[in-house]
Design a protein around this motif. Structure first.
Motif, PDB file in Angstrom:
ATOM      1  N   GLY A 199       0.840  -1.196   0.000  1.00 34.31           N
ATOM      2  CA  GLY A 199       0.000   0.000   0.000  1.00 34.31           C
ATOM      3  C   GLY A 199       0.868   1.237   0.000  1.00 34.31           C
ATOM      4  O   GLY A 199       2.090   1.177  -0.157  1.00 34.31           O
ATOM      5  N   SER A 200       0.229   2.372   0.216  1.00 37.33           N
ATOM      6  CA  SER A 200       0.910   3.654   0.105  1.00 37.33           C
ATOM      7  C   SER A 200       0.941   4.373   1.448  1.00 37.33           C
ATOM      8  O   SER A 200       0.189   4.030   2.367  1.00 37.33           O
ATOM      9  N   GLN A 201       1.813   5.375   1.542  1.00 38.87           N
ATOM     10  CA  GLN A 201       1.973   6.200   2.743  1.00 38.87           C
ATOM     11  C   GLN A 201       2.454   5.375   3.941  1.00 38.87           C
ATOM     12  O   GLN A 201       1.948   5.516   5.054  1.00 38.87           O
ATOM     13  N   MET A 202       3.432   4.502   3.708  1.00 39.57           N
ATOM     14  CA  MET A 202       3.993   3.661   4.766  1.00 39.57           C
ATOM     15  C   MET A 202       5.054   4.457   5.523  1.00 39.57           C
ATOM     16  O   MET A 202       6.059   4.889   4.957  1.00 39.57           O
ATOM     17  N   LEU A 203       4.834   4.658   6.832  1.00 42.51           N
ATOM     18  CA  LEU A 203       5.757   5.430   7.661  1.00 42.51           C
ATOM     19  C   LEU A 203       6.298   4.631   8.844  1.00 42.51           C
ATOM     20  O   LEU A 203       7.169   5.113   9.572  1.00 42.51           O
ATOM     21  N   GLU A 204       5.766   3.444   9.070  1.00 41.69           N
ATOM     22  CA  GLU A 204       6.323   2.527  10.068  1.00 41.69           C
ATOM     23  C   GLU A 204       6.340   1.132   9.451  1.00 41.69           C
ATOM     24  O   GLU A 204       5.567   0.834   8.548  1.00 41.69           O
ATOM     25  N   PHE A 205       7.252   0.277   9.931  1.00 43.35           N
ATOM     26  CA  PHE A 205       7.638  -0.879   9.132  1.00 43.35           C
ATOM     27  C   PHE A 205       7.469  -2.238   9.805  1.00 43.35           C
ATOM     28  O   PHE A 205       8.000  -3.237   9.315  1.00 43.35           O
ATOM     29  N   GLU A 206       6.729  -2.283  10.892  1.00 44.91           N
ATOM     30  CA  GLU A 206       6.528  -3.574  11.558  1.00 44.91           C
ATOM     31  C   GLU A 206       5.819  -4.565  10.627  1.00 44.91           C
ATOM     32  O   GLU A 206       6.243  -5.705  10.447  1.00 44.91           O
ATOM     33  N   GLY A 207       4.731  -4.109   9.990  1.00 45.92           N
ATOM     34  CA  GLY A 207       3.995  -4.972   9.071  1.00 45.92           C
ATOM     35  C   GLY A 207       4.807  -5.290   7.826  1.00 45.92           C
ATOM     36  O   GLY A 207       4.782  -6.424   7.326  1.00 45.92           O
ATOM     37  N   TYR A 208       5.554  -4.304   7.343  1.00 41.18           N
ATOM     38  CA  TYR A 208       6.380  -4.506   6.151  1.00 41.18           C
ATOM     39  C   TYR A 208       7.438  -5.578   6.396  1.00 41.18           C
ATOM     40  O   TYR A 208       7.654  -6.463   5.558  1.00 41.18           O
ATOM     41  N   LYS A 209       8.081  -5.519   7.557  1.00 40.93           N
ATOM     42  CA  LYS A 209       9.109  -6.510   7.882  1.00 40.93           C
ATOM     43  C   LYS A 209       8.515  -7.909   7.946  1.00 40.93           C
ATOM     44  O   LYS A 209       9.100  -8.884   7.451  1.00 40.93           O
ATOM     45  N   GLU A 210       7.343  -8.011   8.540  1.00 44.93           N
ATOM     46  CA  GLU A 210       6.661  -9.316   8.619  1.00 44.93           C
ATOM     47  C   GLU A 210       6.325  -9.837   7.218  1.00 44.93           C
ATOM     48  O   GLU A 210       6.472 -11.024   6.926  1.00 44.93           O
ATOM     49  N   ALA A 211       5.889  -8.932   6.336  1.00 44.58           N
ATOM     50  CA  ALA A 211       5.555  -9.331   4.968  1.00 44.58           C
ATOM     51  C   ALA A 211       6.783  -9.844   4.225  1.00 44.58           C
ATOM     52  O   ALA A 211       6.714 -10.846   3.497  1.00 44.58           O
ATOM     53  N   LEU A 212       7.917  -9.165   4.398  1.00 48.44           N
ATOM     54  CA  LEU A 212       9.152  -9.629   3.762  1.00 48.44           C
ATOM     55  C   LEU A 212       9.519 -11.033   4.227  1.00 48.44           C
ATOM     56  O   LEU A 212       9.927 -11.885   3.424  1.00 48.44           O
ATOM     57  N   GLU A 213       9.372 -11.282   5.522  1.00 43.84           N
ATOM     58  CA  GLU A 213       9.719 -12.605   6.054  1.00 43.84           C
ATOM     59  C   GLU A 213       8.795 -13.676   5.474  1.00 43.84           C
ATOM     60  O   GLU A 213       9.245 -14.776   5.140  1.00 43.84           O
ATOM     61  N   ARG A 214       7.520 -13.361   5.345  1.00 39.30           N
ATOM     62  CA  ARG A 214       6.579 -14.336   4.782  1.00 39.30           C
ATOM     63  C   ARG A 214       6.911 -14.643   3.324  1.00 39.30           C
ATOM     64  O   ARG A 214       6.934 -15.802   2.906  1.00 39.30           O
ATOM     65  N   LEU A 215       7.171 -13.600   2.562  1.00 44.19           N
ATOM     66  CA  LEU A 215       7.411 -13.809   1.132  1.00 44.19           C
ATOM     67  C   LEU A 215       8.789 -14.392   0.861  1.00 44.19           C
ATOM     68  O   LEU A 215       8.988 -15.052  -0.160  1.00 44.19           O
ATOM     69  N   LYS A 216       9.719 -14.143   1.749  1.00 40.00           N
ATOM     70  CA  LYS A 216      11.054 -14.712   1.584  1.00 40.00           C
ATOM     71  C   LYS A 216      10.980 -16.247   1.579  1.00 40.00           C
ATOM     72  O   LYS A 216      11.617 -16.908   0.750  1.00 40.00           O
ATOM     73  N   LYS A 217      10.170 -16.788   2.465  1.00 43.04           N
ATOM     74  CA  LYS A 217      10.003 -18.252   2.524  1.00 43.04           C
ATOM     75  C   LYS A 217       9.372 -18.776   1.233  1.00 43.04           C
ATOM     76  O   LYS A 217       9.762 -19.816   0.708  1.00 43.04           O
ATOM     77  N   VAL A 218       8.393 -18.039   0.733  1.00 39.45           N
ATOM     78  CA  VAL A 218       7.731 -18.448  -0.512  1.00 39.45           C
ATOM     79  C   VAL A 218       8.721 -18.381  -1.668  1.00 39.45           C
ATOM     80  O   VAL A 218       8.760 -19.267  -2.531  1.00 39.45           O
ATOM     81  N   PHE A 219       9.525 -17.323  -1.700  1.00 30.49           N
ATOM     82  CA  PHE A 219      10.530 -17.155  -2.755  1.00 30.49           C
ATOM     83  C   PHE A 219      11.488 -18.347  -2.778  1.00 30.49           C
ATOM     84  O   PHE A 219      11.769 -18.927  -3.847  1.00 30.49           O
ATOM     85  N   ILE A 220      11.983 -18.730  -1.618  1.00 31.11           N
ATOM     86  CA  ILE A 220      12.931 -19.846  -1.534  1.00 31.11           C
ATOM     87  C   ILE A 220      12.290 -21.139  -2.021  1.00 31.11           C
ATOM     88  O   ILE A 220      12.906 -21.918  -2.766  1.00 31.11           O
ATOM     89  N   ALA A 221      11.024 -21.348  -1.629  1.00 31.46           N
ATOM     90  CA  ALA A 221      10.318 -22.562  -2.063  1.00 31.46           C
ATOM     91  C   ALA A 221      10.103 -22.559  -3.578  1.00 31.46           C
ATOM     92  O   ALA A 221      10.293 -23.584  -4.248  1.00 31.46           O
ATOM     93  N   LEU A 222       9.720 -21.412  -4.125  1.00 34.52           N
ATOM     94  CA  LEU A 222       9.482 -21.320  -5.571  1.00 34.52           C
ATOM     95  C   LEU A 222      10.775 -21.483  -6.368  1.00 34.52           C
ATOM     96  O   LEU A 222      10.785 -22.048  -7.462  1.00 34.52           O
ATOM     97  N   GLN A 223      11.871 -20.988  -5.813  1.00 36.09           N
ATOM     98  CA  GLN A 223      13.146 -21.071  -6.534  1.00 36.09           C
ATOM     99  C   GLN A 223      13.597 -22.528  -6.710  1.00 36.09           C
ATOM    100  O   GLN A 223      14.298 -22.847  -7.670  1.00 36.09           O
ATOM    101  N   LYS A 224      13.166 -23.393  -5.800  1.00 31.34           N
ATOM    102  CA  LYS A 224      13.477 -24.824  -5.937  1.00 31.34           C
ATOM    103  C   LYS A 224      12.740 -25.437  -7.125  1.00 31.34           C
ATOM    104  O   LYS A 224      13.196 -26.402  -7.723  1.00 31.34           O
ATOM    105  N   GLU A 225      11.602 -24.843  -7.461  1.00 31.45           N
ATOM    106  CA  GLU A 225      10.805 -25.332  -8.591  1.00 31.45           C
ATOM    107  C   GLU A 225      11.205 -24.651  -9.908  1.00 31.45           C
ATOM    108  O   GLU A 225      11.111 -25.256 -10.981  1.00 31.45           O
ATOM    109  N   PHE A 226      11.645 -23.377  -9.812  1.00 33.81           N
ATOM    110  CA  PHE A 226      11.925 -22.589 -11.010  1.00 33.81           C
ATOM    111  C   PHE A 226      13.280 -21.887 -10.851  1.00 33.81           C
ATOM    112  O   PHE A 226      13.380 -20.881 -10.145  1.00 33.81           O
TER     113      PHE A 226
END
Length: 391
Positions: A199-226
């Motif tokens: 989203g827009s107007q992000m001024l604090e990053f607690e949720g953003y950091k959590e989102a990165l951690e969630r997607l990082k795991k997905v990225f690693i799993a997908l990279q094993k397939e592609f």
């Protein structure tokens, strides 16, 4: 902004705004290109080794685009019109990331003809459509999956895009189906990236950091397939202050954002991409408007100007509060509603705002209007669009 000899000046090189009203005919958007260059350099330095794709929807002014292209930016686009505007102003297909939830068959076909750098896919039906079209064309589409981590970043609901009830992106539970689709179109689709935008107007990053951690795991799993998966696009959305000018604080926030991003994603050892818009352009623009009437009622005093919600819709749409300053410094203040000429009660820039007392013929600057100002303007009531001037 700064008053020099009682006249308002804009940007790091302190450019006089009043001089631009000498032959005033209608409202004017003014963009400071030096400020844009300064902000792009600051972001590039903070986000080391990150490829920046400017979000064109924030402001597609041709001079602004050429300025950013010369500074080293790519372009994040959301329509065929934006693709064409980017190409007209110096960007190559290899500079363009194509986002957006409603890509038509025609738009996808044209994007594939151009061999643009990356298409960010927003839904399973869109992924299937791109696969079908690419197959018919004998092309292989470079795509990134925009995944939705269902994270709230505490912003206005109209500019939040990372929750499961938003139209943007795909839920993580859909990943198995996405894998099946990618494999069924293996000759036509190449998974090159994973994309995130909360989203827009992000001024604090607690949720953003959590989102990165969630997607990082997905990225690693997908990279094993592609094995082709080598890009992580962490989107844009970094916010600015509209109620004050505090560039030092904003650069501190940028530094925090960069540190969280780079430390969270460094182990992926992949190409990183970002799609900023507002942080680069917001403070770089102002909307100049002229006072037409000062109207007093038993309840309020209205300052009626010649710009309105048709020129800058953010106050009406998002309840945004822009600073509003007279071009000539004044000592007396009052409390006013600053409103436009449009036949809607929602046509206002500020309500019950304490500002300098102005009179008919005076000029006001609506500050921080460089992003999502002219790009969202309309000719409602058959009003003319504002002029645009780059300085």
């Amino acid at each position: 902004m700064e008053y020099i000899n009682n006249e308002l000046h804009l940007g790091p090189k302190k450019k006089n705004l009043k001089s631009l009203t000498a032959n005033y005919m209608r409202p004017i958007y003014v963009y400071d290109l030096d400020f844009i260059r300064m902000r792009f350099a600051a972001m590039s330095q903070a986000l080391k080794n990150v490829r920046i794709f400017y979000a064109m929807k924030a402001n597609p002014n041709p001079e602004v685009l050429r300025c950013l292209k010369e500074a080293g930016s790519g372009a994040d686009v959301v329509s065929l019109g934006e693709i064409k505007r980017a190409l007209e102003n110096g960007f190559s297909p290899a500079d363009i990331v194509y986002s957006g939830v409603g890509k038509t068959r025609h738009e996808i076909t044209e994007a594939l003809k151009l061999d643009i750098y990356q298409i960010n896919v927003e839904s399973l039906p869109e992924l299937e459509r791109i696969g079908q079209i690419a197959k018919e064309m004998g092309k292989k589409a470079a795509i990134a999956l925009r995944l939705n981590p269902d994270i709230d970043i505490k912003t206005h609901p109209y500019i939040a895009t990372g929750l499961r009830d938003n139209k943007f992106g795909m839920e993580l539970s859909l990943v198995p189906e996405l894998i099946r689709c990618l494999k069924s179109y293996a000759g036509s689709l190449e998974l090159v990236g994973v994309s995130l935008h909360l989203g827009s107007q992000m001024l604090e990053f607690e949720g953003y950091k959590e989102a990165l951690e969630r997607l990082k795991k997905v990225f690693i799993a997908l990279q094993k397939e592609f094995s082709s998966l080598q890009r992580f696009d962490f989107g844009g959305g970094l916010g600015i202050y509209y109620d004050r000018l505090d560039l030092a604080k904003e650069e501190a926030i940028l530094k925090e954002y960069a540190e969280i991003t780079l430390s969270s994603l460094q182990e992926l050892n992949c190409d990183l991409q970002s799609e900023p818009g507002r942080w680069l352009l917001g403070h770089a623009g102002v909307l100049l408007t002229q006072v037409q009437y000062v109207k007093k009622t038993s309840e309020k005093t209205f300052v009626i100007v010649d710009a309105g919600m048709n020129h800058l819709i953010r106050p009406s749409l998002y309840e945004a509060e822009h600073l509003i300053l007279p071009l000539d410094k004044k000592s007396e203040e009052g409390v006013f509603d600053i409103v436009g000429p449009i036949c809607e009660s929602s046509d206002f820039f500020a309500k019950d705002r304490k500002i300098a007392k102005v009179k008919e013929g005076d000029f006001l600057a609506v500050m921080d209007a460089g992003a999502y100002g002219y790009s969202m303007a309309s000719s409602y009531n058959l009003q003319e669009l504002p002029l645009e001037i780059c300085i």
